[in-house]
Structures are given as structure tokens and as C-alpha cells.
Design an enzyme around this catalytic site. Structure first.
Site, mmCIF file in Angstrom:
data_model
loop_
_atom_site.group_PDB
_atom_site.id
_atom_site.type_symbol
_atom_site.label_atom_id
_atom_site.label_comp_id
_atom_site.label_asym_id
_atom_site.label_seq_id
_atom_site.Cartn_x
_atom_site.Cartn_y
_atom_site.Cartn_z
ATOM 1 N N THR A 182 -2.598 -0.364 -9.209
ATOM 2 C CA THR A 182 -3.468 -0.824 -10.298
ATOM 3 C C THR A 182 -2.582 -0.864 -11.519
ATOM 4 O OG1 THR A 182 -5.429 0.317 -9.448
ATOM 5 C CG2 THR A 182 -5.425 -0.161 -11.785
ATOM 6 N N GLY A 186 -8.861 5.724 -5.309
ATOM 7 C CA GLY A 186 -10.009 5.580 -6.191
ATOM 8 C C GLY A 186 -11.263 6.266 -5.712
ATOM 9 N N THR A 225 -5.122 6.210 -11.768
ATOM 10 C CA THR A 225 -4.597 5.454 -10.617
ATOM 11 C C THR A 225 -4.577 6.402 -9.425
ATOM 12 O OG1 THR A 225 -2.313 6.034 -11.079
ATOM 13 C CG2 THR A 225 -3.109 3.967 -12.012
ATOM 14 N N GLY A 226 -4.337 5.837 -8.258
ATOM 15 C CA GLY A 226 -4.342 6.641 -7.037
ATOM 16 C C GLY A 226 -5.580 6.330 -6.227
ATOM 17 N N GLY A 251 -13.097 -0.431 -5.872
ATOM 18 C CA GLY A 251 -12.356 0.767 -6.248
ATOM 19 C C GLY A 251 -12.901 1.367 -7.519
ATOM 20 N N ASP A 252 -12.204 2.361 -8.010
ATOM 21 C CA ASP A 252 -12.613 3.023 -9.246
ATOM 22 C C ASP A 252 -12.195 2.248 -10.495
ATOM 23 O OD1 ASP A 252 -9.902 3.520 -8.575
ATOM 24 O OD2 ASP A 252 -9.828 5.056 -10.121
ATOM 25 N N ARG A 301 -14.953 -3.776 -0.596
ATOM 26 C CA ARG A 301 -14.717 -2.428 -1.151
ATOM 27 C C ARG A 301 -14.453 -2.511 -2.660
ATOM 28 N NH1 ARG A 301 -10.058 0.142 -3.863
ATOM 29 N NH2 ARG A 301 -10.270 2.368 -3.528
#
Ligand code: ASP
Length: 242
Positions: A160, A214, A211-212, A190-191, A188
Site C-alpha cells: 500500500t 489489513g 500497512t501490513g 483491505g483496511d 476482498r
């Protein structure tokens, strides 16, 4: 003095954003411009053009933006066929009574806004997708459920770009743009575009972005939580640790 914080994926957008902040442009405009440059960079394989596709080979993009002065925010999720999801998110914030549009609705809105359309899949990311599927056997006669479990590791579950800025008027903004996990399950979210999980900005306390993987920040509402802990007078270190 203006401040900019990004992650490493942001390289191509940093100079432009710093230049704009130094020219007293608002943090919202500056981060949108910087993120657009990252979205156009085919080397950034987790963002915009050249971002990795989902399991079916479609690039689905997530992006969000938040104004720390007004707490207004806009976001798009699983948007296909448009080159600059960050600007579509900004338009959601400015033109609609909504915060978040996803899928076909987001694409319809992008069209209504005359957003730049285009195919975000490149030869490189198409090859990456094919290679990954070949390494994971029996495609296409497999359940996507089993395949999606294989993407939950630190090689594919990442990527991201995030921009946090404070301009010379003291206003904070937060923005994110992402193609999400490489080869994620279609649809899907993500965050990154979720206000409060992936990004948050509030002039009174600061701005945060994640990041990472989510799914973890979606469950914890991490970005807003950090800001809330700052509001509760924790130090920055304590807030992030908590
Ligand atoms: N948080 C992003 C997602 O889960 C990935 C990342 O930022 O590394 O889609």
C-alpha cells in the site's frame, strides 16, 4: 513548517508532495498529487497501474483520503478499470453524501466524475499472477477458498502507499492507495480505504495510517485507535504500543 510522512512504496510521489507543501498548497491537494504519481508507477506493484491482480486476474483497487480539519473522508474499494482511485475517493468526499463506495458503484461514480479509465494489469503483473498460480497447482480447477488461504503470508499479504501530511496552515491529511494483497479473493476489501482502520486524521491530535496485513487493523480499528490514545494524553510511543 510542513511535515510529510510516507512509507517506502511512496518514493515516486515524495518530491512532488514536498514541493507542493513548501508552496503552501493544502495537505489534501499535496498528498492526492503525490499518491497519483505512485499510482502511475508500474514498479509499485501494490498500487494502481501495475498493482497485483486478485485471484481471477483483475486489479481491484482500494483508496481513502481524510481531511483532519473537517473530519470529512472519502474512500473507494474494489474499484476496477480506473487509474487514480485516490482522486475518485477525493470526489466521494467532496461530491457525495457518502464516505465509501465499492465495486460496481465505485466504478459508476468514477465514470460520472470523468475519472481517467484504463487497464491496470501490466505484462509483469500478469506474469507474476500466472507464475503464482502455476506454483500453486491445478489452476483453474480449484476452489478459490483454498488458494486464498495460500496468499496469507508475508510475500503476498502486503503493499500500500500511505501519505500523512501537515501543511503550513497546520492542517493534517491522511491518504492511502493499494491493490491490496497480491492475488486476494475477488471482492476482498483491505483496511487501507477504511476510515479509522487504515487511515485517520484529526487536526487536534494528528494523523495515522497502517500497512501490513489489513485484516488485523480492520479488527482493531488501528489508525483511529492511535489517535484516540493521543486524545487520552498518551505519548506517541504509548499510543502506538497500545
Ligand atoms: N494493508 C494492506 C492490505 O491489507 C496491505 C499493506 O498495506 O501492506 O490490503
Amino acid at each position: 513548517m510542513a511535515v510529510l510522512l510516507t512509507n517506502s512504496v511512496a518514493t515516486n510521489g515524495i518530491n512532488k508532495t514536498v514541493q507542493m507543501l513548501n508552496q503552501n498548497v493544502s495537505s489534501l491537494d499535496a498528498i492526492e498529487s503525490g499518491i497519483r504519481l505512485v499510482e502511475s508507477d508500474p514498479e509499485a506493484v501494490w498500487v494502481g497501474y501495475g498493482g497485483h491482480p486478485n485471484l481471477l486476474g483483475t486489479v481491484e483497487l482500494d483508496a481513502g483520503i481524510m481531511d483532519g480539519l473537517t473530519l470529512n473522508a472519502g474512500a473507494v474499494g474494489a474499484l476496477s478499470g480506473y487509474l487514480h482511485p485516490i482522486s475518485v475517493a477525493r470526489n466521494v468526499m467532496e461530491k457525495l453524501p457518502h464516505v465509501f463506495l465499492a465495486g460496481n458503484g465505485a466504478a459508476k461514480f468514477a465514470k460520472d466524475c470523468n475519472a481517467e479509465s484504463g487497464d491496470n494489469l501490466t505484462m509483469r503483473t500478469c506474469k507474476d499472477w500466472n507464475d503464482w498460480l502455476n506454483n500453486n497447482r491445478n489452476w483453474p480447477d480449484v476452489s478459490l477458498i483454498r488458494l486464498s488461504m495460500l496468499t496469507a503470508n508475508n510475500k503476498t499479504a502486503k503493499g500500500t502507499t500511505i501519505f500523512l501530511a501537515q501543511d503550513n496552515d497546520g492542517n493534517f491529511s491522511a491518504g492511502s492507495s493499494s491493490s491490496g494483497w497480491s492475488f486476494k479473493y475477488p471482492g476482498r476489501l483491505g483496511d487501507s480505504p477504511v476510515i479509522g482502520s487504515g487511515i485517520y486524521a484529526d487536526n487536534r491530535y494528528g494523523a495515522a495510517a497502517c500497512t501490513g496485513m489489513g485484516e488485523l487493523t480492520l479488527r482493531s480499528n488501528t489508525a483511529r485507535s492511535v489517535i484516540l490514545y493521543l486524545k487520552m494524553n498518551m505519548t506517541l510511543k504509548e499510543a502506538c504500543y497500545e
